[in-house]
Scaffold this active site. Structure first.
Site: not given
Ligand code: F6P
Length: 539
Positions: A269-270, A506
Site C-alpha cells: 500500500g505505501r 483496528k
Molecule cells: O492501516 C494500514 C494500511 O493497511 C496501510 O498499510 C494501507 O496503506 C492502508 O491501511 C489502506 O489500506 P487499503 O488500501 O487496503 O484500504
C-alpha cells in the site's frame, strides 16, 4: 526465507564501527573541513539532475569504508537482487515486493509464479491513460452530460498519502480538474469536501487495496448516498470507479467491473502510487506527467541496482541514517524541503518509513536489542525556520536533517528564489559551524547573555539539490527514499513490508464500535470504561 537473517550488531564491521565511533564521536565537522580541503567533493554524489552533498555529516572516509564492509557482511548486494527479481522478501505475508516493476520499461521481464507480469502492468497503464485522457478532454461526461470538473480520491494510508502528496507537489503541472482527498473516518472531513462539490460534474475514485478498510468504505458509502440524492443508481457507473485487488468486494459495493482498475498483492500500500492507485495523479496532471514520474523512479531504480555502494545515493543515505540512529542514538530525523510544493512530503514519508521499519522482531523471529525504525518529521523551509529550527540549532537532541532544494523555481521569480536558496544554504552552514563564544563576544554581546547566543554547530545535514521540480525528478526523489528504507530494513534485519502493528487498534475499534451501538460495555481497563461512559453521556 529469501533474505538472510544476520544480527548486524554481531558482525565484524559493527564492532569496528563501534570502535571507530568512539574515536570520532566528539570530533567537530568544521575541523574536518579545515583538515581536508577535498572533503566537500569527496562526499558529494552527482547523478543526473541530483547533486547530493553529504559532507556535512559526522563521518570520515573510514566511516563509509566500514559501512561498506557491513553491507558486504550483510550481503546487501544479494538482497537488492532479490528485491528487484521478485523473490518473496515480504516473508511474513508470503509476497514479493515489486513496486519497481510498475515503473520498469515494457520490454523488461519480471517473473512471478512463472509468468512475466510486465504485459499485465502495461495493460493497466493503458487503461489509466485511456480513462484519464477521456475525463480530462471531456469525452467522458457526467450523468447530465456535463464534463467533469472535480475528482475525489477516497482512500487512506497508502491509498491516499502517496497520490495526495504527488498531486500537491505537481500542482504546477495540473490541468482544470480540481482534486480532493477524503481519508479520515471523521465525518466532518467528508462533509467539508462534499459541500464544495457538484454531483453532476464530480468523479469519485475509491482506492483500497483490500476494499475492507473501515474509513474508505464508510466514506465511499456516505458519498454514494449523497450522490443518490441527485443521480440515480444507473448514474453511479458514470461517476464511481475503484482501484483494488478485491474485485468481488468492489462489485458488491455496486461498481461495475469495467470501472475497476486492478492492482496486485505484490504492491505494498505505501509503495502503490505507481500503480492504478495513482489514477488521481494521472487525472490531475495528465497521463504523460504520471508516466514521467514513473520514468524518473525507474532511473533511480537503475542507479540503486547498479551503482557501487560508495556512490549509491539511497545506500549512502541509509548508512548515514543507521549511523545516527544506532551509534549517535539520534531519536529522529527531519526532512526539510525548500519548496512549498513539497508541503506534504514528510507526512507521506512518515507512512513509508515508519510503517516499514517500525519493527522490533528480527528476521529470525527474535526481539532485537538495538534501535530500528527512524522517527521522521518535517515541514518546508523557510516556514520551519520560524517554527522548530530553534530546537535543531540549540536544543539537546541531535536531529540529522535532509535539506531538499531546487536550483530553479517553477514560476521563475529569481528574486524570491535567491532569497529561498540563501536560506537553504545558510541553515546547513549554521548547523555545521555554529557560533563560538569568542564570536558571540566579538559582536559586543553582554557577558551574561553570551552563553545563550552560542551555537555548538556540528549538526549533521544532507543537501539534496535538484535542478527543478518536475514529475521525473519527483519520481527519482520518492524512489530514493523507498530504496533507503529497503537498505535500512536489510541492515536492521527486520521485515520492512508487513504492517501487523496497525491491526490491534483496528480490531479493538471494531469491538468498541459494537459496544457503542449495542450500549453494552464489556471488559476494558477502568480508563477506557470511564471514557466510554463519558462519551455515551455527552454525545
Ligand atoms: O492501516 C494500514 C494500511 O493497511 C496501510 O498499510 C494501507 O496503506 C492502508 O491501511 C489502506 O489500506 P487499503 O488500501 O487496503 O484500504
Amino acid at each position: 526465507m529469501a533474505l538472510n537473517s544476520i544480527n548486524p550488531t554481531q558482525t565484524k564491521a559493527w564492532s569496528k564501527l563501534t570502535k571507530h565511533f568512539e574515536t570520532i564521536k566528539d570530533g567537530h565537522m568544521k575541523t574536518w573541513f579545515k583538515e581536508n580541503s577535498n572533503r566537500a567533493d569527496e562526499f558529494t554524489i552527482k547523478w543526473e539532475d541530483f547533486y547530493v552533498d553529504f559532507s556535512k555529516n559526522r563521518i570520515t572516509s573510514e566511516t563509509l569504508e566500514l559501512f561498506k564492509e557491513l553491507a558486504e557482511e550483510l550481503k546487501l548486494d544479494d538482497a537488492i537482487s532479490k528485491y528487484f527479481q521478485g523473490d518473496i522478501i515480504n516473508h511474513t505475508e508470503g509476497r514479493a515486493v515489486l513496486h519497481t516493476a510498475l515503473r520498469a520499461p515494457a520490454d523488461a521481464e519480471v517473473i512471478i509464479d512463472g509468468a512475466n507480469v510486465m504485459p499485465e502492468i502495461y495493460k493497466v497503464k493503458g487503461l489509466i491513460k485511456t480513462f484519464s485522457d477521456a475525463i480530462i478532454n471531456g469525452t467522458k461526461k457526467g450523468y447530465t452530460n456535463k464534463p467533469f470538473t472535480d475528482i475525489v480520491n477516497i482512500g487512506i494510508g497508502g491509498s491516499d498519502l502517496g497520490p495526495a502528496m504527488v498531486v500537491d507537489s505537481l500542482s504546477f503541472y495540473a490541468n482544470h480538474l480540481k482534486p480532493h482527498y477524503v481519508s479520515n473516518v471523521d465525518g466532518d472531513h467528508v462533509n467539508e469536501v462534499l459541500k464544495r462539490l457538484n454531483p453532476e460534474t464530480t468523479l469519485f475514485v475509491i482506492v483500497s487495496k483490500t476494499f475492507t478498510t473501515q474509513e474508505t468504505l464508510s466514506n465511499a458509502t456516505t458519498i454514494k448516498e449523497w450522490f443518490l440524492k441527485y443521480g440515480t443508481q444507473a448514474d453511479v457507473a458514470k461517476h464511481f470507479v475503484a482501484v483494488s485487488t478485491n474485485t468481488s468486494k468492489v462489485e458488491a459495493f455496486g461498481i461495475v467491473p469495467s470501472n475497476i482498475f486492478p492492482m496486485w498483492d505484490w504492491v505494498g500500500g505505501r509503495f502503490s502510487l505507481w500503480s492504478a492507485v495513482g489514477l488521481s495523479i494521472s487525472l490531475a496532471v495528465g497521463y504523460e506527467h504520471f508516466d514521467s514520474l514513473l520514468k524518473g523512479a525507474h532511473k533511480m531504480d537503475t542507479h540503486f541496482k547498479e551503482e557501487k555502494f560508495e556512490t549509491n545515493i539511497p545506500v549512502v543515505l541509509a548508512f548515514l541514517s543507521v549511523w545516527y540512529n544506532n551509534f549517535f542514538k539520534a531519536e529522529s530525523e527531519a526532512v526539510i524541503p525548500y519548496t512549498q510544493y513539497l508541503n506534504q512530503f514528510a507526512t507521506y514519508l512518515q507512512q513509508a518509513i515508519m510503517e516499514s521499519n517500525g519493527k522490533s522482531i528480527d528476521r529470525s523471529g527474535n526481539q532485537v536489542d538495538y534501535q530500528t525504525g527512524n522517527l521522521v518529521w518535517g515541514e518546508p523551509g523557510t516556514n520551519s525556520q520560524h517554527a522548530f529550527f530553534q530546537l535543531i540549532h540549540q536544543g539537546t537532541k541531535l536531529i540529522p536533517a535532509d535539506f531538499i532544494g531546487f536550483t530553479k523555481s517553477l514560476h521563475g521569480n529569481k528574486d524570491h528564489q535567491d532569497k529561498l536558496i540563501s536560506n537553504f544554504f545558510a541553515q546547513t552552514e549554521a548547523l555545521l559551524n555554529g557560533k563560538t563564544e569568542a564570536e558571540v563576544r566579538a559582536e559586543g554581546t553582554p557577558s551574561e547573555i553570551v552563553p545563550f547566543k552560542v551555537f555548538e554547530g556540528n549538526k549533521p545535514t544532507n543537501t539534496i539539490f535538484i535542478k527543478q521540480l518536475t514529475p521525473e525528478s519527483l519520481g527519482k526523489l520518492i524512489a530514493m527514499y523507498e530504496h533507503k528504507i529497503f537498505v535500512q530494513g536489510v541492515v536492521w534485519n527486520v521485515f520492512s513490508y508487513d504492517q501487523f502493528g496497525v491491526e490491534l487498534g483496528k480490531q479493538l475499534a471494531t469491538k468498541i464500535l459494537d459496544e457503542i451501538n449495542t450500549g453494552s460495555v464489556t471488559s476494558h481497563d477502568a480508563s477506557t470504561i470511564n471514557l466510554l461512559n463519558y462519551y455515551e453521556k455527552n454525545s
